[in-house]
Each structure stands twice: as structure tokens, then as C-alpha cells.
Design a protein around this motif. Sequence first.
Motif, short mmCIF file in Angstrom:
data_model
loop_
_atom_site.label_atom_id
_atom_site.label_comp_id
_atom_site.label_asym_id
_atom_site.label_seq_id
_atom_site.Cartn_x
_atom_site.Cartn_y
_atom_site.Cartn_z
N ALA A 59 0.02 3.46 -3.13
CA ALA A 59 -1.07 4.39 -2.85
C ALA A 59 -0.65 5.63 -2.07
O ALA A 59 -1.48 6.53 -1.88
CB ALA A 59 -2.18 3.66 -2.07
N TYR A 60 0.60 5.70 -1.61
CA TYR A 60 1.05 6.82 -0.78
C TYR A 60 1.63 7.95 -1.60
O TYR A 60 2.48 8.69 -1.12
CB TYR A 60 2.11 6.34 0.22
CG TYR A 60 1.56 5.91 1.57
CD1 TYR A 60 0.34 5.28 1.68
CD2 TYR A 60 2.28 6.13 2.73
CE1 TYR A 60 -0.15 4.86 2.90
CE2 TYR A 60 1.80 5.72 3.97
CZ TYR A 60 0.59 5.10 4.04
OH TYR A 60 0.10 4.69 5.26
N ARG B 143 -7.94 -0.12 -7.46
CA ARG B 143 -8.24 -0.16 -6.03
C ARG B 143 -8.35 -1.61 -5.51
O ARG B 143 -9.17 -1.92 -4.65
CB ARG B 143 -9.53 0.61 -5.71
CG ARG B 143 -9.46 2.10 -6.04
CD ARG B 143 -8.31 2.78 -5.29
NE ARG B 143 -8.33 4.24 -5.41
CZ ARG B 143 -7.64 4.93 -6.32
NH1 ARG B 143 -6.88 4.28 -7.20
NH2 ARG B 143 -7.68 6.24 -6.35
N THR C 29 -6.59 -3.98 -3.42
CA THR C 29 -5.51 -4.10 -2.43
C THR C 29 -4.99 -5.54 -2.33
O THR C 29 -3.81 -5.73 -1.99
CB THR C 29 -6.00 -3.61 -1.06
OG1 THR C 29 -7.19 -4.31 -0.69
CG2 THR C 29 -6.28 -2.10 -1.10
N TRP D 224 -3.37 -0.75 -7.80
CA TRP D 224 -3.99 0.36 -7.06
C TRP D 224 -4.91 1.18 -7.97
O TRP D 224 -5.93 1.71 -7.52
CB TRP D 224 -2.93 1.25 -6.44
CG TRP D 224 -3.50 2.48 -5.79
CD1 TRP D 224 -3.29 3.79 -6.14
CD2 TRP D 224 -4.39 2.53 -4.67
NE1 TRP D 224 -3.98 4.64 -5.32
CE2 TRP D 224 -4.67 3.88 -4.40
CE3 TRP D 224 -4.99 1.55 -3.88
CZ2 TRP D 224 -5.51 4.29 -3.38
CZ3 TRP D 224 -5.83 1.95 -2.84
CH2 TRP D 224 -6.09 3.31 -2.60
N PHE E 137 0.84 -1.20 0.00
CA PHE E 137 0.00 0.00 0.00
C PHE E 137 0.87 1.25 0.00
O PHE E 137 0.57 2.22 -0.70
CB PHE E 137 -0.93 0.00 1.21
CG PHE E 137 -2.04 0.99 1.12
CD1 PHE E 137 -3.18 0.73 0.39
CD2 PHE E 137 -1.93 2.22 1.76
CE1 PHE E 137 -4.21 1.66 0.30
CE2 PHE E 137 -2.95 3.16 1.67
CZ PHE E 137 -4.10 2.89 0.94
N ARG F 130 1.27 -0.49 -8.60
CA ARG F 130 0.54 0.72 -8.95
C ARG F 130 -0.64 0.41 -9.88
O ARG F 130 -1.70 1.02 -9.78
CB ARG F 130 1.49 1.72 -9.59
CG ARG F 130 2.38 2.43 -8.59
CD ARG F 130 3.42 3.30 -9.26
NE ARG F 130 4.06 4.21 -8.30
CZ ARG F 130 5.14 4.92 -8.56
NH1 ARG F 130 5.72 4.84 -9.77
NH2 ARG F 130 5.66 5.71 -7.65
#
Length: 335
Positions: free
Chosen positions: A241-242, A269, A271, A266, A237, A263
Amino acid sequence: MTAELDLLVRLGDYDRPQEVAERAIQAEELGFDRLTVGETTGWNIVPPLTLAADRTEELGISNDVISPYGRTPSMLAQTALTMQAAADGRYRFGIGPSSPAITERWHGQAFDRPLRRTREVIEIMRNVYEEGTPSYEGDIFEIPGLGYERGPSENPPPIDVGTLGPKATEMAGRFGDGWAPQLFTKDGLRDRLDDLERGAELGGKELSDLRVAPIVRGVASEDREEARAKARGTIAFMLGAYGPYYGDSVAGQGYPDVVEEIRAAWDDRNTDAMADALPDDVLDELAPAGTPEEVREWVRDYGQIEAVDAVRVGFVDGMTEADKRTTMEAIAELA
């Protein structure tokens, strides 16, 4: 292990600031050298850190890391000096360039020239420390200056800088008193230490003058596979996602295909797919996750990297209180 042990806790894991102080007491009893917390969109760090400082005697107190966009430089200096007094000289102030998401979507500021802003904030803080005034003329800040009512400080807190990239890390070495990087493999950290050393030389310092305290996130459990699953989800994550920086950093350390796949997951979405895209060997490079013995050995090896002064260990998502206690106890055996 000669390196010190820092414990990084997340404020979102606690229902009351007083519980952070209770964790600090546990950390001190187990032999950790320092407690540190981060600040993003949750609690202001000052009350929980003040409580932690007040209820411990020897434990160092730090923060990872304050945004240079969320407070004025003068207020950051006031905060740091207040915390140093509350901690009886055990405080280290942490700052980093932050990210577009936190800067723009939380603080409502333009994410403009983050490295230059971080440098100027540090220089203004040092003016308050040493001269008792924030007076400064820079590219971003022009401050006529008033007198800090307590005057220059005889024992100001050191300033640690959290960075990832080459130029940012050079800046940390040049203007900071310490470096707190995150998500580095052993080889990646060694490579980046060259940038830190170059910055230290530009600042008239030696690399040994800086406290190098890399952040790692992990979990120890007798249920090895559960521990690795929790760590895998958190690390994936962070990479996907950061925002771009952690992913770009790990890609540059030799894993561009892994980061690209994470990526892509992500983008959907997904996970679960993000976690599945993080191979065992890359997880092992980035995080201590497994049995208590495995985690202890991982942290020991990381702490033996030349120039590393402390290993700053944080938790991953989904950990129970028993997981946290097991992890703390496993690592504390190195103290």
C-alpha cells in the motif's frame, strides 16, 4: 556488535513534540547512538528534533528523510545548518527522492525527475555549506545566489540519502555522505552495496567513507506470536500500500509472487489477507520480530553485514508503550 544502534521514531506516535525529546532521553540512557525521525504529512520535523537535541548531550540526531520537493534547496541548507548548531555538531541531514503520493498529493508538485532533483538539491546545499551561497546552474534549478548571512560552515552536517534502486543508490554513493535504505534482506543489501560502492568511486570516495545505516522495523515481546502478527501487518502494508517502490524492491530481491499476492489483497483493501500473504520466511528476512532474544540476535546478525555502520531500528504499528520499551531494552543490550 560493532555497528552502532539508531532508533527511528514516528512523530505520529506522540501527542506533543516534547514527547519526542523524552524518547530521545530514554534512547540516550539505554545506549543508543542516534535518534532519527521521518517527515511525511504530519509535524514538521524541526521542532521535535530541536527539542531532542537540546535535551540530550551525546545522542546523534538525524532525520529520515526530507523530500526534495517540500522545501527549496536553500531552505533545506538553512534547516540543516540550524539543526547542526542546535545539536552541537551531532546532526546528520537525511534526504531521499520521495514518492508520487507525497510529492503530488501533499506538496502539490509534479513528481518529475526525482533523482536529478535530489542530486541538484544536494549540490546546492553543499554550495551553501562551503561557499556561503546557493548559486547554481543546473537542469532543474538556476539560482543567481545571495550570501548566506552566516557565511561558509566549518562543520556542516553530513548528508545521508535514502534510496532503494540501483541507479538511485549509485547516486547516494556518489553525492552523499551516508546511505539509509529500507526493507532489504541481508542478501539484497549485500547486492545493493555494490551499487553504493560504484557510486562512491565515481565521487572519489571509498565505501568506508559512507555511513551505511539500513532501516529495519520490528518488535520484541514475550508474546512471540503477537509480536510477529504486528510486524507482519506493518511489513505487508508497506509492500502493498505504500506505492510501488518498496514492493518492487522486495520483488527484485527474490519475492515477486509474495508481493503480487499482497498487492492483490490491497486492491480489495483486505489488510488481513495482505498479512496472511506474507510468509514466515519472508517476514524473518525483512524484520526483527519475536521474543527479545530473537530480536536481539536478528539485529546483531544484520549489523555484522560487511560495510554496515549502524542498524536503524524503528517500531511497527499497534505497539504499546510496554512493547516499545521492551524492544528498546532488548536491542540496547547490544550497545
